[in-house]
Design a protein around this motif. Structure first.
Motif, PDB file in Angstrom:
ATOM      1  N   PRO A  44      39.766 -13.884  76.177  1.00 36.89           N
ATOM      2  CA  PRO A  44      38.958 -13.262  75.129  1.00 36.89           C
ATOM      3  C   PRO A  44      38.413 -14.282  74.134  1.00 36.89           C
ATOM      4  CG  PRO A  44      41.273 -13.060  74.570  1.00 36.89           C
ATOM      5  CD  PRO A  44      41.209 -13.776  75.907  1.00 36.89           C
ATOM      6  N   ALA A  45      37.240 -13.970  73.577  1.00 38.91           N
ATOM      7  CA  ALA A  45      36.746 -14.744  72.439  1.00 38.91           C
ATOM      8  C   ALA A  45      37.641 -14.473  71.229  1.00 38.91           C
ATOM      9  CB  ALA A  45      35.312 -14.345  72.127  1.00 38.91           C
ATOM     10  N   ILE A  46      37.565 -15.335  70.242  1.00 41.46           N
ATOM     11  CA  ILE A  46      38.316 -15.122  69.001  1.00 41.46           C
ATOM     12  C   ILE A  46      37.442 -14.302  68.068  1.00 41.46           C
ATOM     13  CG2 ILE A  46      39.470 -16.219  67.052  1.00 41.46           C
ATOM     14  CD1 ILE A  46      39.938 -18.643  68.857  1.00 41.46           C
ATOM     15  N   ALA A  47      37.683 -12.991  68.072  1.00 48.86           N
ATOM     16  CA  ALA A  47      36.869 -12.073  67.276  1.00 48.86           C
ATOM     17  C   ALA A  47      37.569 -11.629  66.007  1.00 48.86           C
ATOM     18  CB  ALA A  47      36.508 -10.842  68.111  1.00 48.86           C
ATOM     19  N   GLY A  48      38.878 -11.820  65.922  1.00 50.44           N
ATOM     20  CA  GLY A  48      39.633 -11.342  64.778  1.00 50.44           C
ATOM     21  C   GLY A  48      39.236 -12.021  63.478  1.00 50.44           C
ATOM     22  N   GLY A  49      39.241 -11.252  62.403  1.00 49.84           N
ATOM     23  CA  GLY A  49      38.924 -11.794  61.093  1.00 49.84           C
ATOM     24  C   GLY A  49      37.916 -10.933  60.360  1.00 49.84           C
ATOM     25  N   GLU A  50      37.356 -11.501  59.296  1.00 44.27           N
ATOM     26  CA  GLU A  50      36.375 -10.785  58.480  1.00 44.27           C
ATOM     27  C   GLU A  50      34.987 -11.340  58.739  1.00 44.27           C
ATOM     28  OE1 GLU A  50      37.267 -10.392  54.378  1.00 44.27           O
ATOM     29  OE2 GLU A  50      39.371  -9.875  54.704  1.00 44.27           O
ATOM     30  N   TRP A  51      34.022 -10.427  58.829  1.00 44.61           N
ATOM     31  CA  TRP A  51      32.641 -10.783  59.146  1.00 44.61           C
ATOM     32  C   TRP A  51      31.697 -10.070  58.179  1.00 44.61           C
ATOM     33  CZ3 TRP A  51      31.850 -13.957  63.518  1.00 44.61           C
ATOM     34  CH2 TRP A  51      32.950 -14.100  64.372  1.00 44.61           C
ATOM     35  N   THR A  74      20.093  -4.038  55.587  1.00 43.46           N
ATOM     36  CA  THR A  74      21.350  -3.565  55.011  1.00 43.46           C
ATOM     37  C   THR A  74      22.514  -4.434  55.476  1.00 43.46           C
ATOM     38  OG1 THR A  74      21.638  -1.973  56.819  1.00 43.46           O
ATOM     39  CG2 THR A  74      20.515  -1.205  54.832  1.00 43.46           C
ATOM     40  N   LEU A  75      23.574  -4.441  54.677  1.00 43.31           N
ATOM     41  CA  LEU A  75      24.748  -5.268  54.941  1.00 43.31           C
ATOM     42  C   LEU A  75      25.981  -4.394  55.080  1.00 43.31           C
ATOM     43  CD1 LEU A  75      24.219  -8.034  52.198  1.00 43.31           C
ATOM     44  CD2 LEU A  75      23.303  -7.992  54.535  1.00 43.31           C
ATOM     45  N   ALA A  76      26.996  -4.948  55.737  1.00 44.25           N
ATOM     46  CA  ALA A  76      28.276  -4.250  55.858  1.00 44.25           C
ATOM     47  C   ALA A  76      29.369  -5.284  56.052  1.00 44.25           C
ATOM     48  CB  ALA A  76      28.253  -3.260  57.019  1.00 44.25           C
ATOM     49  N   ARG A  77      30.591  -4.896  55.732  1.00 41.61           N
ATOM     50  CA  ARG A  77      31.748  -5.776  55.933  1.00 41.61           C
ATOM     51  C   ARG A  77      32.494  -5.295  57.176  1.00 41.61           C
ATOM     52  NH1 ARG A  77      34.897  -9.145  52.578  1.00 41.61           N
ATOM     53  NH2 ARG A  77      32.901  -9.442  51.557  1.00 41.61           N
ATOM     54  N   LEU A  78      32.588  -6.167  58.172  1.00 40.05           N
ATOM     55  CA  LEU A  78      33.274  -5.866  59.421  1.00 40.05           C
ATOM     56  C   LEU A  78      34.599  -6.616  59.454  1.00 40.05           C
ATOM     57  CD1 LEU A  78      33.317  -4.685  62.363  1.00 40.05           C
ATOM     58  CD2 LEU A  78      32.093  -6.761  63.074  1.00 40.05           C
ATOM     59  N   VAL A  79      35.679  -5.884  59.643  1.00 35.18           N
ATOM     60  CA  VAL A  79      37.010  -6.493  59.759  1.00 35.18           C
ATOM     61  C   VAL A  79      37.571  -6.156  61.128  1.00 35.18           C
ATOM     62  CG1 VAL A  79      39.346  -6.605  58.828  1.00 35.18           C
ATOM     63  CG2 VAL A  79      37.398  -6.285  57.279  1.00 35.18           C
ATOM     64  N   ILE A  80      37.967  -7.185  61.878  1.00 36.69           N
ATOM     65  CA  ILE A  80      38.474  -6.990  63.242  1.00 36.69           C
ATOM     66  C   ILE A  80      39.906  -7.497  63.322  1.00 36.69           C
ATOM     67  CG2 ILE A  80      38.195  -7.587  65.684  1.00 36.69           C
ATOM     68  CD1 ILE A  80      35.217  -7.959  65.152  1.00 36.69           C
ATOM     69  N   ASP A  81      40.788  -6.657  63.807  1.00 35.68           N
ATOM     70  CA  ASP A  81      42.160  -7.058  64.136  1.00 35.68           C
ATOM     71  C   ASP A  81      42.230  -7.259  65.643  1.00 35.68           C
ATOM     72  OD1 ASP A  81      43.191  -6.825  61.486  1.00 35.68           O
ATOM     73  OD2 ASP A  81      43.186  -4.649  61.733  1.00 35.68           O
ATOM     74  N   GLN A  82      42.829  -8.338  66.069  1.00 37.78           N
ATOM     75  CA  GLN A  82      42.819  -8.691  67.495  1.00 37.78           C
ATOM     76  C   GLN A  82      44.200  -9.110  67.954  1.00 37.78           C
ATOM     77  OE1 GLN A  82      40.118 -11.898  68.462  1.00 37.78           O
ATOM     78  NE2 GLN A  82      40.640 -11.890  70.636  1.00 37.78           N
ATOM     79  N   SER A 129      43.045  -9.275  74.146  1.00 38.90           N
ATOM     80  CA  SER A 129      41.746  -8.613  74.303  1.00 38.90           C
ATOM     81  C   SER A 129      41.694  -7.257  73.605  1.00 38.90           C
ATOM     82  CB  SER A 129      41.421  -8.432  75.788  1.00 38.90           C
ATOM     83  OG  SER A 129      41.201  -9.686  76.414  1.00 38.90           O
ATOM     84  N   ARG A 130      42.788  -6.851  73.000  1.00 43.91           N
ATOM     85  CA  ARG A 130      42.812  -5.555  72.331  1.00 43.91           C
ATOM     86  C   ARG A 130      42.349  -5.715  70.894  1.00 43.91           C
ATOM     87  NH1 ARG A 130      48.516  -2.941  74.587  1.00 43.91           N
ATOM     88  NH2 ARG A 130      47.873  -2.814  76.777  1.00 43.91           N
ATOM     89  N   VAL A 131      41.352  -4.930  70.492  1.00 42.89           N
ATOM     90  CA  VAL A 131      40.802  -5.044  69.154  1.00 42.89           C
ATOM     91  C   VAL A 131      40.735  -3.676  68.483  1.00 42.89           C
ATOM     92  CG1 VAL A 131      39.456  -7.144  69.547  1.00 42.89           C
ATOM     93  CG2 VAL A 131      38.451  -4.926  70.120  1.00 42.89           C
ATOM     94  N   SER A 132      40.803  -3.698  67.167  1.00 45.72           N
ATOM     95  CA  SER A 132      40.558  -2.534  66.333  1.00 45.72           C
ATOM     96  C   SER A 132      39.875  -3.074  65.089  1.00 45.72           C
ATOM     97  CB  SER A 132      41.861  -1.810  65.995  1.00 45.72           C
ATOM     98  OG  SER A 132      42.745  -2.682  65.297  1.00 45.72           O
ATOM     99  N   GLY A 133      39.410  -2.163  64.214  1.00 39.96           N
ATOM    100  CA  GLY A 133      38.763  -2.690  63.028  1.00 39.96           C
ATOM    101  C   GLY A 133      38.141  -1.632  62.158  1.00 39.96           C
ATOM    102  N   THR A 134      37.494  -2.112  61.096  1.00 38.45           N
ATOM    103  CA  THR A 134      36.809  -1.235  60.157  1.00 38.45           C
ATOM    104  C   THR A 134      35.428  -1.794  59.846  1.00 38.45           C
ATOM    105  OG1 THR A 134      37.742  -2.393  58.230  1.00 38.45           O
ATOM    106  CG2 THR A 134      38.978  -0.499  59.092  1.00 38.45           C
ATOM    107  N   LEU A 135      34.521  -0.911  59.517  1.00 35.45           N
ATOM    108  CA  LEU A 135      33.191  -1.277  59.036  1.00 35.45           C
ATOM    109  C   LEU A 135      33.021  -0.603  57.682  1.00 35.45           C
ATOM    110  CD1 LEU A 135      30.623  -2.843  59.893  1.00 35.45           C
ATOM    111  CD2 LEU A 135      29.670  -0.652  60.647  1.00 35.45           C
TER     112      LEU A 135
END
Length: 241
Positions: free
Chosen positions: A165-172, A180-188, A191-197
């Motif tokens: 997997p790529a390293i997707a975890g963190g804040e984006w 428009t803008l948004a804050r994306l947070v990914i927990d990884q 390969s299993r991910v979850s998150g919030t927008l």
């Protein structure tokens, strides 16, 4: 194939892996492993603990380039001899080396037939060195808490496959094309991910190699994860330090 791969850590302290029985991988399993890897012509396969070289030779027959890494000099010599007999030496080569120090950065596929303790020791190396989307295929043994993507029984043998997997975890910081803008947070975890927008949980998040997808507020987001950016259609995101 089990055997001749460097050092094994065990309760009796580290010892030469030449003490481990050499067990060749059956031909049907070799071909099944390459099928599971979806190995393509021109791709690069590394077999860690390559024994007599049957997996790299089979990969070479499929038009791939292959490297066998083996600590036992007699097995390296046998692998090279068999490769010359099949005139595959332009695509398959073999080195006597320690599988824990050899680079796997350029590999599209890594194949293994090692003991569970060795798989566990190799796991961080595979995850940290291999590129997103590369595949790992193991005969007989899994990777502990790293969930496999595919499992098959081939000729009564167990075979597992994983995708790096790529390293997707963190804040984006997410930027939409409409400004428009948004804050994306990914927990990884692997390969299993979850998150919030913007604080709301995303739905159906999925990470396959570098391909990330999720939905939020009725919009489906699909993008490719890089080191510092995620590039999508109609949006992009930049990592927040």
């Amino acid at each position: 194939m089990i055997g001749s791969v460097g050092l094994i850590a065990g309760p009796a302290a580290a010892r030469s892996v030449k003490d481990v029985p050499y067990v060749p991988t059956p031909a049907a399993v070799v071909e099944g492993m390459l099928d599971m890897a979806a190995l393509e012509p021109g791709e690069y396969l590394i077999d860690l603990g390559s024994g007599d070289g049957r997996i790299p030779r089979a990969a070479a027959r499929r038009g791939a380039n292959a490297l066998g890494v083996e600590i036992d000099s007699d097995l390296v010599a046998r692998a090279r001899s068999l490769t010359r007999l099949e005139s595959l030496q332009e695509r398959a080569r073999f080195v006597r080396d320690d599988l824990f120090t050899v680079s796997v950065r350029d590999a599209d596929v890594v194949t293994l037939y090692l003991l569970p303790a060795l798989n566990e020791r190799l796991k961080p190396k595979l995850l940290n060195e291999m590129k997103a989307g590369a595949r790992v295929v193991s005969h007989a043994f899994d990777m502990g808490d790293w969930p496999h993507d595919e499992f098959r029984e081939i000729a009564d043998k167990r075979v597992f496959r994983w995708t790096i997997p790529a390293i997707a975890g963190g804040e984006w910081q997410l930027f939409r094309d409409d400004g428009t803008l948004a804050r994306l947070v990914i927990d990884q975890r692997y390969s299993r991910v979850s998150g919030t927008l913007d604080g709301s949980a995303v739905r159906a998040p999925q990470l396959v190699g570098a391909a990330l997808s999720f939905s939020a507020n009725g919009i489906v987001y699909r993008g490719t994860v890089g080191d510092r950016r995620i590039i999508g259609s109609g949006w992009r995101a930049e990592r927040i330090d």
